[in-house]
Scaffold this motif. Sequence first.
Motif, PDB file in Angstrom:
ATOM      1  N   TYR A 631       0.837  -1.204   0.000  1.00  0.00           N
ATOM      2  CA  TYR A 631       0.000   0.000   0.000  1.00  0.00           C
ATOM      3  C   TYR A 631       0.869   1.249   0.000  1.00  0.00           C
ATOM      4  O   TYR A 631       1.928   1.300   0.621  1.00  0.00           O
ATOM      5  CB  TYR A 631      -0.923   0.004   1.223  1.00  0.00           C
ATOM      6  N   THR A 632       0.370   2.255  -0.681  1.00  0.00           N
ATOM      7  CA  THR A 632       1.045   3.557  -0.689  1.00  0.00           C
ATOM      8  C   THR A 632       0.771   4.308   0.601  1.00  0.00           C
ATOM      9  O   THR A 632       1.672   4.917   1.186  1.00  0.00           O
ATOM     10  CB  THR A 632       0.567   4.399  -1.883  1.00  0.00           C
ATOM     11  N   THR A 633      -0.484   4.249   1.062  1.00  0.00           N
ATOM     12  CA  THR A 633      -0.905   5.007   2.241  1.00  0.00           C
ATOM     13  C   THR A 633      -1.582   4.086   3.248  1.00  0.00           C
ATOM     14  O   THR A 633      -2.387   3.227   2.874  1.00  0.00           O
ATOM     15  CB  THR A 633      -1.883   6.131   1.850  1.00  0.00           C
ATOM     16  N   VAL A 634      -1.219   4.258   4.500  1.00  0.00           N
ATOM     17  CA  VAL A 634      -1.837   3.527   5.594  1.00  0.00           C
ATOM     18  C   VAL A 634      -2.554   4.522   6.497  1.00  0.00           C
ATOM     19  O   VAL A 634      -1.986   5.560   6.859  1.00  0.00           O
ATOM     20  CB  VAL A 634      -0.781   2.742   6.402  1.00  0.00           C
ATOM     21  N   VAL A 635      -3.807   4.221   6.833  1.00  0.00           N
ATOM     22  CA  VAL A 635      -4.581   5.033   7.769  1.00  0.00           C
ATOM     23  C   VAL A 635      -4.701   4.234   9.065  1.00  0.00           C
ATOM     24  O   VAL A 635      -5.381   3.205   9.122  1.00  0.00           O
ATOM     25  CB  VAL A 635      -5.985   5.359   7.217  1.00  0.00           C
ATOM     26  N   TRP A 636      -4.006   4.704  10.086  1.00  0.00           N
ATOM     27  CA  TRP A 636      -3.968   4.022  11.385  1.00  0.00           C
ATOM     28  C   TRP A 636      -4.810   4.842  12.352  1.00  0.00           C
ATOM     29  O   TRP A 636      -4.418   5.906  12.780  1.00  0.00           O
ATOM     30  CB  TRP A 636      -2.518   3.913  11.834  1.00  0.00           C
ATOM     31  N   TYR A 637      -6.021   4.330  12.671  1.00  0.00           N
ATOM     32  CA  TYR A 637      -6.920   5.109  13.527  1.00  0.00           C
ATOM     33  C   TYR A 637      -7.248   4.329  14.795  1.00  0.00           C
ATOM     34  O   TYR A 637      -7.181   3.105  14.842  1.00  0.00           O
ATOM     35  CB  TYR A 637      -8.196   5.499  12.768  1.00  0.00           C
ATOM     36  N   LEU A 638      -7.648   5.056  15.837  1.00  0.00           N
ATOM     37  CA  LEU A 638      -7.876   4.472  17.159  1.00  0.00           C
ATOM     38  C   LEU A 638      -9.348   4.338  17.533  1.00  0.00           C
ATOM     39  O   LEU A 638      -9.698   3.492  18.355  1.00  0.00           O
ATOM     40  CB  LEU A 638      -7.170   5.319  18.232  1.00  0.00           C
ATOM     41  N   GLY A 639     -10.201   5.180  17.007  1.00  0.00           N
ATOM     42  CA  GLY A 639     -11.598   5.128  17.413  1.00  0.00           C
ATOM     43  C   GLY A 639     -11.768   5.485  18.879  1.00  0.00           C
ATOM     44  O   GLY A 639     -11.235   6.487  19.356  1.00  0.00           O
ATOM     45  N   ASP A 640     -12.480   4.646  19.638  1.00  0.00           N
ATOM     46  CA  ASP A 640     -12.671   4.886  21.070  1.00  0.00           C
ATOM     47  C   ASP A 640     -11.419   4.543  21.891  1.00  0.00           C
ATOM     48  O   ASP A 640     -11.342   4.865  23.078  1.00  0.00           O
ATOM     49  CB  ASP A 640     -13.825   4.037  21.608  1.00  0.00           C
ATOM     50  N   ASN A 641     -10.479   3.877  21.269  1.00  0.00           N
ATOM     51  CA  ASN A 641      -9.297   3.397  21.970  1.00  0.00           C
ATOM     52  C   ASN A 641      -8.472   4.549  22.539  1.00  0.00           C
ATOM     53  O   ASN A 641      -7.987   5.414  21.801  1.00  0.00           O
ATOM     54  CB  ASN A 641      -8.444   2.574  20.991  1.00  0.00           C
ATOM     55  N   ARG A 642      -8.306   4.561  23.856  1.00  0.00           N
ATOM     56  CA  ARG A 642      -7.456   5.579  24.490  1.00  0.00           C
ATOM     57  C   ARG A 642      -6.001   5.114  24.514  1.00  0.00           C
ATOM     58  O   ARG A 642      -5.099   5.831  24.090  1.00  0.00           O
ATOM     59  CB  ARG A 642      -7.934   5.865  25.911  1.00  0.00           C
ATOM     60  N   LEU A 643      -5.780   3.926  25.053  1.00  0.00           N
ATOM     61  CA  LEU A 643      -4.475   3.284  25.071  1.00  0.00           C
ATOM     62  C   LEU A 643      -4.691   1.797  24.827  1.00  0.00           C
ATOM     63  O   LEU A 643      -5.555   1.187  25.458  1.00  0.00           O
ATOM     64  CB  LEU A 643      -3.769   3.483  26.418  1.00  0.00           C
ATOM     65  N   THR A 644      -3.926   1.211  23.919  1.00  0.00           N
ATOM     66  CA  THR A 644      -4.063  -0.216  23.636  1.00  0.00           C
ATOM     67  C   THR A 644      -3.565  -1.004  24.843  1.00  0.00           C
ATOM     68  O   THR A 644      -2.375  -0.997  25.158  1.00  0.00           O
ATOM     69  CB  THR A 644      -3.257  -0.584  22.383  1.00  0.00           C
ATOM     70  N   GLN A 645      -4.490  -1.679  25.515  1.00  0.00           N
ATOM     71  CA  GLN A 645      -4.129  -2.346  26.766  1.00  0.00           C
ATOM     72  C   GLN A 645      -4.812  -3.698  26.900  1.00  0.00           C
ATOM     73  O   GLN A 645      -5.968  -3.862  26.507  1.00  0.00           O
ATOM     74  CB  GLN A 645      -4.534  -1.490  27.980  1.00  0.00           C
ATOM     75  N   GLU A 670       2.035  -5.002  24.523  1.00  0.00           N
ATOM     76  CA  GLU A 670       3.243  -5.096  23.706  1.00  0.00           C
ATOM     77  C   GLU A 670       2.951  -4.910  22.225  1.00  0.00           C
ATOM     78  O   GLU A 670       3.797  -4.460  21.460  1.00  0.00           O
ATOM     79  CB  GLU A 670       3.956  -6.429  23.943  1.00  0.00           C
ATOM     80  N   ARG A 671       1.730  -5.222  21.787  1.00  0.00           N
ATOM     81  CA  ARG A 671       1.415  -5.054  20.371  1.00  0.00           C
ATOM     82  C   ARG A 671       1.445  -3.587  19.945  1.00  0.00           C
ATOM     83  O   ARG A 671       1.614  -3.299  18.751  1.00  0.00           O
ATOM     84  CB  ARG A 671       0.061  -5.674  20.040  1.00  0.00           C
ATOM     85  N   ALA A 672       1.313  -2.659  20.892  1.00  0.00           N
ATOM     86  CA  ALA A 672       1.436  -1.242  20.542  1.00  0.00           C
ATOM     87  C   ALA A 672       2.860  -0.914  20.098  1.00  0.00           C
ATOM     88  O   ALA A 672       3.074  -0.127  19.173  1.00  0.00           O
ATOM     89  CB  ALA A 672       1.039  -0.375  21.738  1.00  0.00           C
ATOM     90  N   GLN A 673       3.849  -1.516  20.752  1.00  0.00           N
ATOM     91  CA  GLN A 673       5.236  -1.351  20.325  1.00  0.00           C
ATOM     92  C   GLN A 673       5.463  -1.962  18.955  1.00  0.00           C
ATOM     93  O   GLN A 673       6.066  -1.347  18.069  1.00  0.00           O
ATOM     94  CB  GLN A 673       6.164  -1.986  21.358  1.00  0.00           C
ATOM     95  N   TYR A 674       4.970  -3.183  18.753  1.00  0.00           N
ATOM     96  CA  TYR A 674       5.207  -3.868  17.488  1.00  0.00           C
ATOM     97  C   TYR A 674       4.469  -3.175  16.347  1.00  0.00           C
ATOM     98  O   TYR A 674       4.968  -3.143  15.207  1.00  0.00           O
ATOM     99  CB  TYR A 674       4.779  -5.336  17.598  1.00  0.00           C
ATOM    100  N   MET A 675       3.297  -2.624  16.634  1.00  0.00           N
ATOM    101  CA  MET A 675       2.574  -1.863  15.615  1.00  0.00           C
ATOM    102  C   MET A 675       3.385  -0.626  15.210  1.00  0.00           C
ATOM    103  O   MET A 675       3.530  -0.311  14.014  1.00  0.00           O
ATOM    104  CB  MET A 675       1.205  -1.442  16.138  1.00  0.00           C
ATOM    105  N   THR A 676       3.930   0.068  16.190  1.00  0.00           N
ATOM    106  CA  THR A 676       4.719   1.259  15.905  1.00  0.00           C
ATOM    107  C   THR A 676       5.911   0.925  15.021  1.00  0.00           C
ATOM    108  O   THR A 676       6.219   1.636  14.056  1.00  0.00           O
ATOM    109  CB  THR A 676       5.198   1.899  17.215  1.00  0.00           C
ATOM    110  N   LEU A 677       6.598  -0.166  15.327  1.00  0.00           N
ATOM    111  CA  LEU A 677       7.764  -0.545  14.544  1.00  0.00           C
ATOM    112  C   LEU A 677       7.377  -0.961  13.125  1.00  0.00           C
ATOM    113  O   LEU A 677       8.091  -0.657  12.159  1.00  0.00           O
ATOM    114  CB  LEU A 677       8.517  -1.669  15.244  1.00  0.00           C
ATOM    115  N   ALA A 678       6.249  -1.638  12.980  1.00  0.00           N
ATOM    116  CA  ALA A 678       5.806  -2.038  11.640  1.00  0.00           C
ATOM    117  C   ALA A 678       5.479  -0.819  10.790  1.00  0.00           C
ATOM    118  O   ALA A 678       5.856  -0.740   9.610  1.00  0.00           O
ATOM    119  CB  ALA A 678       4.586  -2.960  11.746  1.00  0.00           C
ATOM    120  N   VAL A 679       4.796   0.144  11.382  1.00  0.00           N
ATOM    121  CA  VAL A 679       4.448   1.354  10.643  1.00  0.00           C
ATOM    122  C   VAL A 679       5.710   2.159  10.341  1.00  0.00           C
ATOM    123  O   VAL A 679       5.837   2.765   9.269  1.00  0.00           O
ATOM    124  CB  VAL A 679       3.413   2.183  11.426  1.00  0.00           C
TER     125      VAL A 679
END
Length: 831
Positions: A631-645, A670-679
């Motif tokens: 993909y050229t563009t990724v849209v990473w949105y949270l919705g109601d999510n305040r902190l992934t926990q 921990e998936r918040a860290q891995y998501m950040t690294l993937a993006v």
Amino acid sequence: MARRSFTLAIAGVLAVASFSWSAANAAENPEPSDPSGLSVYTGVVDDSALSSILAFGIDRHELEVSPVDGSTDRFNVEVILSGEQAASLVAEGAELAPKDASSRRTAAAAAGVFQRYSGAGGIQEEIIEQAAAYPRIAEARTIGQTVNGQDITAIRVTKNPGRERPGKRPTTVYLAAQHAREWITPEMVTRLLDHVLTGYGTDPAITRLVNDNELWFIPVANPDGYDYTHDVERLWRKNLRDNNSDGEITPGDGVDLNRNFPTRWGYDNEGSSPNFGSETYRGPAPLSEPENQALDALFRKITPEFFINYHSAAELLLYGLGWQVATPSPDDVIYESMAGNDVDGSAIPGYDPDISAELYTTNGDTDSHLQEAYGALGFTPEMSTCETASARYDDDAFEPEDCESGFNFPDDERLVQEEFENNIPFALAVAQSAADPDDPVSVVGLDTPNFVVDSFDVSYGDPQTVAVTAKRALAGRQMNYRINGGRVHRTSVREWRGGERFGFENDDYYAEYRGTVRGADPGDEVEVWFTAVSKDRDDRGGHRGPKHGGDRKVESEHFTYTVASDSDSSVLILANEDYTGVNPTFPDPLGGGPKYVDEHVAAFQANGITPDVWDVDAQGVPHDLGVLSHYTTVVWYLGDNRLTQDIEDFFTELPVFGAGFELEDSSVAERAQYMTLAVREHLNAGGKLIHAGETTAWDGLLDELLGGVIGGIYYGLDDFPDQQCVVEDDPFSDCLLLANDFAQYYLGAWDRSAIAGADGVAGRLGPMDGDEALFGGPAVADNPIDEAGAFTLTSDLLPPDQFPQFAGSTAIEYLGAAGTVNAVEGEFAAV
């Protein structure tokens, strides 16, 4: 610079801070309250004063601070300040005073172990005499001069040194005392030199090592600064450059020799500083310091295979990239087998092995430059602290509370010798590895694999790129794959040269290779593996031909992925609503699902684009190659999510605040860290990102309360990311940190401040330029905009003319909130 573990502290170590100064000497020289001098100060500050201390250029890792009776806004601190700095804090209401002389004394029983570099009986004289006593295997060499004209002496050890060109044999360099105050490190190198010289001819392993290799010993890389710590200021760190040319050495002078090398010099102002007074002042230009010019010239001449750069005091064994957090590199395969890990053990008992940026980010550092410029693999052991050594025995005169700082290793022969002996096996193993670096000697028994495959389970397109880290010494590398168990396809692989910001460093013996799978359709299963020809080596690193069974086919592990989608869409929506998580509410017992994905899809469809969707809760973190690369563009949105926990992240245990103390909103899964690294990988490959959410880039309550001291948010216990974070002693090592670096350096958002009263947005870039829109509709009614945040642009702090990689601009502003900036656009981000 170093970090130590401490008791009842919330944000770091004993502060040997922006300017380094011995409190013991302060009593003999300038008075602690003298505005031109430096002293150790203790007292109580609020969160505003804590931020002011950091603004002085004091590294957050070198500030000792603990809460006052469980308070979250008043803190006990211990920090080295000038009298002027202390006075400014007192004027703001801080309660600070110079540390009592009785508690400032250096822990010592009988002086005599540590000695100056120059002069009679000094280290320089000692090592020259040692070399002269063993002329068949050792010679003293002057490799350069200091800023004050002192000779920097090195000892070269190899069989018949006068007959061999320097660097002709496999070479290892042992280096110490780049930072003047780290007295234990010259003892390590001088004792290792003596161990090698006296062992030659009696110890078979050392005899072979010297006969077949070349060893260089540089006990003091900063002679001026080191002598200054003996004569004037015990805790001086830098060299003795007179920065303001006033003819005197004062707290604002000196250059950090471990920030002055050309590689990544001045990349940002966090890994090094442009300010004279900072302990990490990088100098007026790369390689400006004669001490570093000497090292650079030596490495250029001898091109060693390995070096060890001894520092103190943090009990770490560091390797790899230091300029950016959480960034592995190909040669880490070698580093990891040699340094060890938490499962197989550390190569230096008691030292925690990890990538360099675990301590803190650095740029212009020695290790990065010497590997990048000369292919030398480097380790930085951070040796034991004064507190650790002082607590070792009950029957000696040393107590941890008597330590002036972690750098004041006790002046005691027994403790110094034990510290040295603890380091011997690893020190020798490094030199024994120089003949064949990609098949090194590991004191923890780990081998270097031929392949490390970057596997994934799901693909979102065809053709599909697949990657492997492999030894460069392998020949005939190929990628193999078959679709649905059919015939095997073989294809060539190419070396990946890196992305826009990283991926092109530390790849001398290993490299990342990529191949392409073609012809798979949605629903197909693809099996992938890699093959090559290995050329075994003998004990001296030479090639063993076919008669010795030298050439053999080697094969990687296999992995299988499923092609889930191949839509050719240019946009992927990452729905990171965390509906299975616990913040803001505990999981829906029925499982639920993403609430807002249809609105996001509809918004793109209205503009002629049909996006694909990835549901993080249902599908996990997407792989950068398997998914995001399509993909050229990724849209990473949270919705109601305040902190992934997850449940274990809802509360962070902080015994450092007091027994039973827990705090909400201070950890993420921990998936918040891995998501950040993937993006981040996606951006590094040239992709674009829209990162949206009301609490996007919020580092949680603890970091907010402490004015940014933590520098991110926790995502699990150290070495166990799936377990609850518990901060017993040290907030920089007890738990893993999802650092704020991604927001700062990739999204252009330096820090975040909560704002209230926002009722709409005004566009500042692109199609929305000048447009305004009020919030409304069912989404806002269900989840009102009541936790909005405004960001400071990174480029406001790091001017684009000096730091073009961090250029950014305002994207939108909130209405009804004094026009404060909320979303920012960086070079890598489209917000």
